[in-house]
Enzyme design. Structure first.
Site, PDB file in Angstrom:
ATOM      1  N   CYS A  52       0.796  -1.238   0.000  1.00  0.00           N
ATOM      2  CA  CYS A  52       0.000   0.000   0.000  1.00  0.00           C
ATOM      3  C   CYS A  52       0.825   1.282   0.000  1.00  0.00           C
ATOM      4  CB  CYS A  52      -0.932   0.000   1.212  1.00  0.00           C
ATOM      5  SG  CYS A  52      -2.119  -1.331   1.151  1.00  0.00           S
TER       6      CYS A  52
HETATM    7  N1  LIG Z   1      -2.706  -6.105   1.464  1.00  0.00           N
HETATM    8  C1  LIG Z   1      -3.155  -5.067   2.150  1.00  0.00           C
HETATM    9  O1  LIG Z   1      -2.749  -4.833   3.282  1.00  0.00           O
HETATM   10  C2  LIG Z   1      -4.209  -4.144   1.569  1.00  0.00           C
HETATM   11  C3  LIG Z   1      -4.915  -3.308   2.434  1.00  0.00           C
HETATM   12  C4  LIG Z   1      -5.895  -2.482   1.937  1.00  0.00           C
HETATM   13  C5  LIG Z   1      -6.113  -2.438   0.560  1.00  0.00           C
HETATM   14  N2  LIG Z   1      -5.390  -3.225  -0.287  1.00  0.00           N
HETATM   15  C6  LIG Z   1      -5.696  -3.165  -1.710  1.00  0.00           C
HETATM   16  O2  LIG Z   1      -6.556  -4.254  -2.019  1.00  0.00           O
HETATM   17  C7  LIG Z   1      -6.294  -4.737  -3.346  1.00  0.00           C
HETATM   18  C8  LIG Z   1      -5.957  -6.218  -3.293  1.00  0.00           C
HETATM   19  O3  LIG Z   1      -4.745  -6.370  -2.589  1.00  0.00           O
HETATM   20  P1  LIG Z   1      -4.298  -7.735  -1.906  1.00  0.00           P
HETATM   21  O4  LIG Z   1      -3.198  -7.379  -0.971  1.00  0.00           O
HETATM   22  O5  LIG Z   1      -5.470  -8.489  -1.398  1.00  0.00           O
HETATM   23  O6  LIG Z   1      -3.701  -8.509  -3.178  1.00  0.00           O
HETATM   24  P2  LIG Z   1      -3.245 -10.043  -3.206  1.00  0.00           P
HETATM   25  O7  LIG Z   1      -2.181 -10.120  -4.246  1.00  0.00           O
HETATM   26  O8  LIG Z   1      -2.972 -10.532  -1.829  1.00  0.00           O
HETATM   27  O9  LIG Z   1      -4.532 -10.814  -3.699  1.00  0.00           O
HETATM   28  C9  LIG Z   1      -5.060 -10.713  -4.967  1.00  0.00           C
HETATM   29  C10 LIG Z   1      -5.573 -12.090  -5.390  1.00  0.00           C
HETATM   30  O10 LIG Z   1      -6.221 -11.935  -6.639  1.00  0.00           O
HETATM   31  C11 LIG Z   1      -5.876 -13.051  -7.451  1.00  0.00           C
HETATM   32  N3  LIG Z   1      -6.097 -12.655  -8.850  1.00  0.00           N
HETATM   33  C12 LIG Z   1      -5.263 -11.987  -9.668  1.00  0.00           C
HETATM   34  N4  LIG Z   1      -5.852 -11.761 -10.864  1.00  0.00           N
HETATM   35  C13 LIG Z   1      -7.094 -12.300 -10.779  1.00  0.00           C
HETATM   36  C14 LIG Z   1      -8.195 -12.377 -11.662  1.00  0.00           C
HETATM   37  N5  LIG Z   1      -8.140 -11.830 -12.874  1.00  0.00           N
HETATM   38  N6  LIG Z   1      -9.322 -12.995 -11.241  1.00  0.00           N
HETATM   39  C15 LIG Z   1      -9.389 -13.525  -9.999  1.00  0.00           C
HETATM   40  N7  LIG Z   1      -8.382 -13.491  -9.118  1.00  0.00           N
HETATM   41  C16 LIG Z   1      -7.254 -12.880  -9.497  1.00  0.00           C
HETATM   42  C17 LIG Z   1      -4.459 -13.358  -7.086  1.00  0.00           C
HETATM   43  O11 LIG Z   1      -4.120 -14.695  -7.440  1.00  0.00           O
HETATM   44  C18 LIG Z   1      -4.469 -13.121  -5.578  1.00  0.00           C
HETATM   45  O12 LIG Z   1      -4.808 -14.283  -4.870  1.00  0.00           O
HETATM   46  C19 LIG Z   1      -5.186  -3.838  -3.890  1.00  0.00           C
HETATM   47  O13 LIG Z   1      -5.759  -2.770  -4.570  1.00  0.00           O
HETATM   48  C20 LIG Z   1      -4.516  -3.325  -2.636  1.00  0.00           C
HETATM   49  O14 LIG Z   1      -3.856  -2.091  -2.858  1.00  0.00           O
HETATM   50  C21 LIG Z   1      -4.454  -4.101   0.209  1.00  0.00           C
END
Ligand SMILES: NC(=O)c1ccc[n+]([C@@H]2O[C@H](COP(=O)([O-])OP(=O)(O)OC[C@H]3O[C@@H](n4cnc5c(N)ncnc54)[C@H](O)[C@@H]3O)[C@@H](O)[C@H]2O)c1
Length: 436
Positions: A277
């Site tokens: 983030c």
């Molecule tokens: N990790 C954090 O602490 C956090 C906190 C708040 C917000 N966010 C935001 O949330 C969003 C997601 O982040 P995250 O950390 O969960 O990511 P992540 O990489 O942990 O998870 C994303 C998941 O989506 C899957 N994926 C990728 N392409 C796909 C598709 N086309 N269809 C279905 N699944 C698919 C991946 O395999 C993965 O399991 C981002 O925008 C991030 O900035 C993250």
């Protein structure tokens, strides 16, 4: 034979089952979100591109530390959570929540390709009555300018035929106090009806829902939260460098300032920003602001100070080796302690430790690392080694996991560079220990 006839029937049941919500992306955000909704009695389908992850989730095995398998498995076995790679099953969900990665490109510009591909898939299956909520962090107007046109290409209209809203995810992985359930959910819809419909989905599942008037307000809320952290971390990182020149203990100053009961919030210096983030999200706004002839100078300056920290830490390590061991960085044995981007988790995304490892290696250090949460760094060809502080010229504490005995470490090490104040006031008084 019996199995052969039963299996297709089971698959058919799965395909016709209806779900309260589908969460697209089963990562750090998607899985806790699905868990929170399911724990509140909703049925949740996880749409995930990784087949291995889908298989593990359907066995009740979690890959996210905050959601232990012991909590996930009962929900899976009761049929309240199921994972699939099949986008077609979205048709059977009332709501679709998108929790997909929103990274930066190599040129540090927003890369919405994963999101856009997924929204195309959703659009192809959109039907009257659907609620779509974007949870991924992104720049203001993404919901209206990127997601809405793709979904309305179907001929269906937001606010009339389907509902569309933005609700930022604010989860903090590893934080046991503040979880997806008890952090208020900010919601902003394309129309007031969209906001209401989205708020209803979260109502009862999360402790509080805060409505804002537009998706843009909700999108910018999330960015403000992360920019606030980035700018304040940069401020103390700069102060730490000045304190080193002036021979003032920055940690003592921060601890003292934090005794003020109002008007001050404590941030700590460190080797640089990490995680998915804070190093990334502020630049989503910088990019979008340029379209409005506006330069977000605070964000740029904070980025510059924070990105310089691994370089500053390398010179600190070099000084510590010169004075504490009469050795140069080149040829010295250096142990990096902690490579995750923050304590007590195994996530190394954007971790400043990775940059520091590259810099130390480029300077000729003989490098190893120890991290109880990260068994290997495949991209760097490294595996976590035993913690044997005396075997190295210098131990660099980059991430302060709480299970390490830091007093014992200082005892056994020749030189310690503590970039996290893990050794505390005792460490700062010890001649062997060099701190930020
Ligand atoms: N990790 C954090 O602490 C956090 C906190 C708040 C917000 N966010 C935001 O949330 C969003 C997601 O982040 P995250 O950390 O969960 O990511 P992540 O990489 O942990 O998870 C994303 C998941 O989506 C899957 N994926 C990728 N392409 C796909 C598709 N086309 N269809 C279905 N699944 C698919 C991946 O395999 C993965 O399991 C981002 O925008 C991030 O900035 C993250």
């Amino acid at each position: 034979m019996l199995e052969e006839t039963l299996q297709p029937q089971a698959d058919q049941d799965q395909e016709t089952k209806t779900w309260d919500a589908a969460v697209v992306g089963a990562g750090y955000v998607g899985l806790p979100l699905a868990h929170t909704l399911a724990a509140a009695g909703r049925s949740v389908l996880l749409i995930e591109v990784s087949a291995d992850l889908v298989a593990a989730l359907n066995r009740g095995e979690s890959h996210i530390t905050d959601i232990p398998s012991a909590e996930l498995a009962p929900l899976v076995h009761e049929g309240r959570i199921r994972a699939t790679t099949e986008y077609n099953e979205l048709r059977n969900a009332d709501a679709i929540l998108v929790a997909l990665p929103t990274p930066l490109s190599k040129q540090r510009e927003p890369d919405l390709s994963i999101l856009i591909d997924a929204v195309e898939q959703i659009g192809a299956r959109l039907r009257t009555g659907h609620l779509v909520i974007l949870e991924s962090t992104t720049y203001p107007r993404t919901t209206r300018e990127v997601v809405l046109p793709i979904l309305e290409r179907t001929g269906l209209k937001a606010g009339r035929d389907f509902h569309l809203a933005f609700s930022p995810e604010r989860v903090d992985p590893g934080n046991e106090t503040w979880t997806t359930k008890n952090v208020p959910k900010v919601v902003g819809g394309i129309t007031p009806a969209c906001t209401e419909r989205a708020a209803q989905l979260y109502d009862g599942a999360v402790d509080a829902v805060h409505r804002v008037s537009t998706p843009e307000a909700a999108e910018l809320t999330k960015l403000l939260e992360n920019i606030f952290r980035s700018v304040n971390i940069a401020l103390v990182n700069e102060l730490a460098q000045l304190c080193e020149r002036m021979n003032i203990d920055v940690w003592e100053v921060i601890e003292a300032a934090a005794t003020k009961p109002f008007g001050f919030m404590s941030f700590q210096p460190g080797p640089g920003l990490g995680g998915h983030c804070i190093p990334i999200d502020p630049f989503y706004l910088t990019w979008k602001a340029r379209e409005y002839d506006f330069y977000t100078e605070f964000i740029e300056l904070a980025g510059k100070v924070n990105e310089n920290m691994p370089y500053y830490c390398r010179s600190l390590i070099s000084q510590a080796l010169n004075h504490g061991r009469q050795r140069s960085l080149s040829g010295s044995k250096v142990l990096v302690l902690g490579v995750a981007y923050k304590s007590d988790i195994g996530d190394t995304r954007e971790s400043p430790a990775l940059k520091l490892i590259e810099l130390l290696r480029a300077a000729g250090a003989e490098l190893a690392y120890h991290d109880p949460f990260v068994p290997a760094l495949a991209d760097h060809g490294l595996e976590s080694v035993e913690l044997d502080p005396g075997a190295y010229d210098c131990v660099v504490i980059v991430t302060a996991h709480s299970q390490i005995d830091y007093a014992d470490l200082v005892d056994k090490a020749h030189v310690v560079v503590d970039l996290r104040n893990a050794t505390g006031a005792d460490g700062r008084r010890n001649d062997k220990v060099w701190t930020l």
